[in-house]
Each structure stands twice: as C-alpha cells, then as structure tokens.
Design a protein around this motif. Structure first.
Motif, PDB file in Angstrom:
ATOM      1  N   PHE A  50      -8.389  -3.166   6.119  1.00  0.00           N
ATOM      2  CA  PHE A  50      -8.223  -4.719   5.869  1.00  0.00           C
ATOM      3  C   PHE A  50      -7.196  -5.277   6.787  1.00  0.00           C
ATOM      4  O   PHE A  50      -6.221  -4.435   7.412  1.00  0.00           O
ATOM      5  CB  PHE A  50      -7.884  -5.004   4.548  1.00  0.00           C
ATOM      6  CG  PHE A  50      -6.667  -4.529   3.867  1.00  0.00           C
ATOM      7  CD1 PHE A  50      -5.565  -5.370   4.152  1.00  0.00           C
ATOM      8  CD2 PHE A  50      -6.564  -3.170   3.637  1.00  0.00           C
ATOM      9  CE1 PHE A  50      -4.175  -4.884   3.600  1.00  0.00           C
ATOM     10  CE2 PHE A  50      -5.145  -2.895   3.155  1.00  0.00           C
ATOM     11  CZ  PHE A  50      -4.224  -3.641   3.183  1.00  0.00           C
ATOM     12  N   GLU A  51      -7.172  -6.520   7.096  1.00  0.00           N
ATOM     13  CA  GLU A  51      -6.052  -7.121   8.095  1.00  0.00           C
ATOM     14  C   GLU A  51      -5.422  -8.155   7.284  1.00  0.00           C
ATOM     15  O   GLU A  51      -5.845  -9.079   6.654  1.00  0.00           O
ATOM     16  CB  GLU A  51      -6.746  -7.694   9.148  1.00  0.00           C
ATOM     17  CG  GLU A  51      -5.812  -8.143  10.295  1.00  0.00           C
ATOM     18  CD  GLU A  51      -6.272  -8.613  11.322  1.00  0.00           C
ATOM     19  OE1 GLU A  51      -5.614  -9.065  12.392  1.00  0.00           O
ATOM     20  OE2 GLU A  51      -7.712  -8.419  11.827  1.00  0.00           O
ATOM     21  N   VAL A  52      -4.108  -7.937   7.170  1.00  0.00           N
ATOM     22  CA  VAL A  52      -3.169  -8.807   6.364  1.00  0.00           C
ATOM     23  C   VAL A  52      -3.111 -10.151   7.286  1.00  0.00           C
ATOM     24  O   VAL A  52      -2.721 -10.287   8.389  1.00  0.00           O
ATOM     25  CB  VAL A  52      -1.839  -8.176   6.164  1.00  0.00           C
ATOM     26  CG1 VAL A  52      -0.857  -9.291   5.646  1.00  0.00           C
ATOM     27  CG2 VAL A  52      -1.933  -7.166   5.417  1.00  0.00           C
ATOM     28  N   GLY A  53      -3.173 -11.438   6.497  1.00  0.00           N
ATOM     29  CA  GLY A  53      -3.084 -12.578   7.269  1.00  0.00           C
ATOM     30  C   GLY A  53      -1.696 -13.312   6.670  1.00  0.00           C
ATOM     31  O   GLY A  53      -0.932 -12.545   6.515  1.00  0.00           O
ATOM     32  N   GLU A  54      -1.753 -14.664   6.906  1.00  0.00           N
ATOM     33  CA  GLU A  54      -0.621 -15.341   6.330  1.00  0.00           C
ATOM     34  C   GLU A  54      -0.216 -14.967   5.122  1.00  0.00           C
ATOM     35  O   GLU A  54      -0.863 -14.897   4.110  1.00  0.00           O
ATOM     36  CB  GLU A  54      -0.584 -16.852   6.963  1.00  0.00           C
ATOM     37  CG  GLU A  54      -1.660 -17.610   5.627  1.00  0.00           C
ATOM     38  CD  GLU A  54      -2.944 -17.629   6.312  1.00  0.00           C
ATOM     39  OE1 GLU A  54      -3.705 -18.217   5.556  1.00  0.00           O
ATOM     40  OE2 GLU A  54      -3.461 -16.883   7.012  1.00  0.00           O
ATOM     41  N   ARG A  55       1.103 -15.358   4.659  1.00  0.00           N
ATOM     42  CA  ARG A  55       1.859 -15.320   3.330  1.00  0.00           C
ATOM     43  C   ARG A  55       1.097 -16.528   2.581  1.00  0.00           C
ATOM     44  O   ARG A  55       1.331 -17.809   3.263  1.00  0.00           O
ATOM     45  CB  ARG A  55       3.200 -15.348   3.506  1.00  0.00           C
ATOM     46  CG  ARG A  55       4.065 -15.351   2.226  1.00  0.00           C
ATOM     47  CD  ARG A  55       5.376 -15.179   2.121  1.00  0.00           C
ATOM     48  NE  ARG A  55       5.735 -15.364   0.808  1.00  0.00           N
ATOM     49  CZ  ARG A  55       6.622 -14.251   0.132  1.00  0.00           C
ATOM     50  NH1 ARG A  55       6.632 -13.072   0.733  1.00  0.00           N
ATOM     51  NH2 ARG A  55       6.963 -14.557  -1.035  1.00  0.00           N
ATOM     52  N   LEU A  56       0.747 -16.294   1.574  1.00  0.00           N
ATOM     53  CA  LEU A  56       0.280 -17.351   0.330  1.00  0.00           C
ATOM     54  C   LEU A  56       1.240 -17.976  -0.304  1.00  0.00           C
ATOM     55  O   LEU A  56       1.451 -19.092  -0.846  1.00  0.00           O
ATOM     56  CB  LEU A  56      -0.939 -16.849  -0.325  1.00  0.00           C
ATOM     57  CG  LEU A  56      -2.030 -16.466   0.696  1.00  0.00           C
ATOM     58  CD1 LEU A  56      -3.092 -15.704  -0.410  1.00  0.00           C
ATOM     59  CD2 LEU A  56      -2.835 -17.465   1.225  1.00  0.00           C
ATOM     60  N   GLY A  57       2.047 -17.011  -0.804  1.00  0.00           N
ATOM     61  CA  GLY A  57       3.186 -17.369  -1.884  1.00  0.00           C
ATOM     62  C   GLY A  57       3.885 -16.097  -2.473  1.00  0.00           C
ATOM     63  O   GLY A  57       3.915 -15.086  -1.758  1.00  0.00           O
ATOM     64  N   THR A  58       4.215 -16.451  -3.704  1.00  0.00           N
ATOM     65  CA  THR A  58       4.650 -15.235  -4.383  1.00  0.00           C
ATOM     66  C   THR A  58       3.819 -14.907  -5.691  1.00  0.00           C
ATOM     67  O   THR A  58       3.272 -15.558  -6.376  1.00  0.00           O
ATOM     68  CB  THR A  58       6.226 -15.651  -5.066  1.00  0.00           C
ATOM     69  OG1 THR A  58       6.933 -16.078  -3.870  1.00  0.00           O
ATOM     70  CG2 THR A  58       6.637 -14.558  -5.749  1.00  0.00           C
ATOM     71  N   ALA A  59       3.483 -13.561  -5.784  1.00  0.00           N
ATOM     72  CA  ALA A  59       2.748 -12.784  -6.745  1.00  0.00           C
ATOM     73  C   ALA A  59       3.589 -12.319  -8.013  1.00  0.00           C
ATOM     74  O   ALA A  59       4.695 -11.844  -7.417  1.00  0.00           O
ATOM     75  CB  ALA A  59       1.772 -11.998  -6.417  1.00  0.00           C
ATOM     76  N   THR A  60       3.139 -12.326  -9.288  1.00  0.00           N
ATOM     77  CA  THR A  60       3.792 -11.710 -10.092  1.00  0.00           C
ATOM     78  C   THR A  60       3.214 -10.533 -10.750  1.00  0.00           C
ATOM     79  O   THR A  60       2.199 -10.167 -10.799  1.00  0.00           O
ATOM     80  CB  THR A  60       3.864 -12.783 -11.423  1.00  0.00           C
ATOM     81  OG1 THR A  60       4.504 -14.040 -11.120  1.00  0.00           O
ATOM     82  CG2 THR A  60       4.845 -11.960 -12.598  1.00  0.00           C
ATOM     83  N   ILE A  61       4.280  -9.347 -10.537  1.00  0.00           N
ATOM     84  CA  ILE A  61       3.401  -8.095 -10.989  1.00  0.00           C
ATOM     85  C   ILE A  61       4.008  -8.239 -12.520  1.00  0.00           C
ATOM     86  O   ILE A  61       5.136  -8.299 -13.009  1.00  0.00           O
ATOM     87  CB  ILE A  61       4.565  -6.925 -10.421  1.00  0.00           C
ATOM     88  CG1 ILE A  61       4.183  -7.036  -8.985  1.00  0.00           C
ATOM     89  CG2 ILE A  61       3.986  -5.512 -10.863  1.00  0.00           C
ATOM     90  CD1 ILE A  61       5.076  -5.962  -8.127  1.00  0.00           C
TER      91      ILE A  61
END
Length: 110
Positions: A50-61
């Motif tokens: 897979f190819e990582v694109g732009e940052r979307l935001g913050t995710a919560t673990i």
C-alpha cells in the motif's frame, strides 16, 4: 520494497501479534488493536502493499483490557496519526502510525 512498506509490514505484524482480532473459544472478539477515526472503528489488516497518502488527522488507539483475570493492566488509550491509503476510501481503510514511514494499514471494522 520501499522503507515505508517495510516499516509498515513490521508494524502490522507487531499489531497483529498483539491484536488477537478473532473470536476465541466461544468468547467475543478481542478489543486489542481497535483504532477509531472519524467515528469509525478500524482493525489491523494483512494488506502488505500500500502507499501512504496525506495525513488525515489523529486516530485513537482504544483502551483495552480483554483479559481481566490477567494481572497486566491492558492497553491504555493513546493517540496516533491517521493517514490516507492511496486509492482507498478512508471509510474503508486508513493507515495509522507516528509518521508515514511506520504507518500500518487498518480496515474498517463492521
């Protein structure tokens, strides 16, 4: 193979080892590995290219203690970066990690 993919594959393998994302012995599915972003839950996926694109935001673990009889404290809630996977709708999958080079693929949990 690029550094991003190698790092992501190692991160994915580590997350899958911790996750236990399947049901076991009649119990419910493990919560380990669950990440939320944009009101959706995601779990690690075996996608390796897979190819990582732009940052979307913050995710919560998400916090997880699915073995209450174990003396360990479980996994505390934490935050990490959420990234677009090129060619994938974020409603179906994202990559998560501290940076694009170590982001691991996650698939929406239905």
């Amino acid at each position: 193979m690029t550094t991003i993919r190698c790092g992501a594959m190692l991160m994915t393998a580590a997350m899958l080892a911790l996750a236990g994302c399947t049901e076991s012995d009649g119990g419910s599915a493990s919560c380990a590995g669950l990440v939320t972003y944009d009101s959706r839950g995601y779990l690690p996926t075996e996608k390796s290219v897979f190819e990582v694109g732009e940052r979307l935001g913050t995710a919560t673990i998400e916090e997880c203690d699915d073995t209450p009889d174990d003396s360990g404290d479980g996994i505390p809630e934490s935050r990490t970066g959420a990234y677009r996977i090129k060619g994938v709708n974020p409603a179906e999958g994202i990559a998560v990690g501290d940076g694009p080079a170590d982001a691991a693929p996650m698939a929406v949990h239905r």
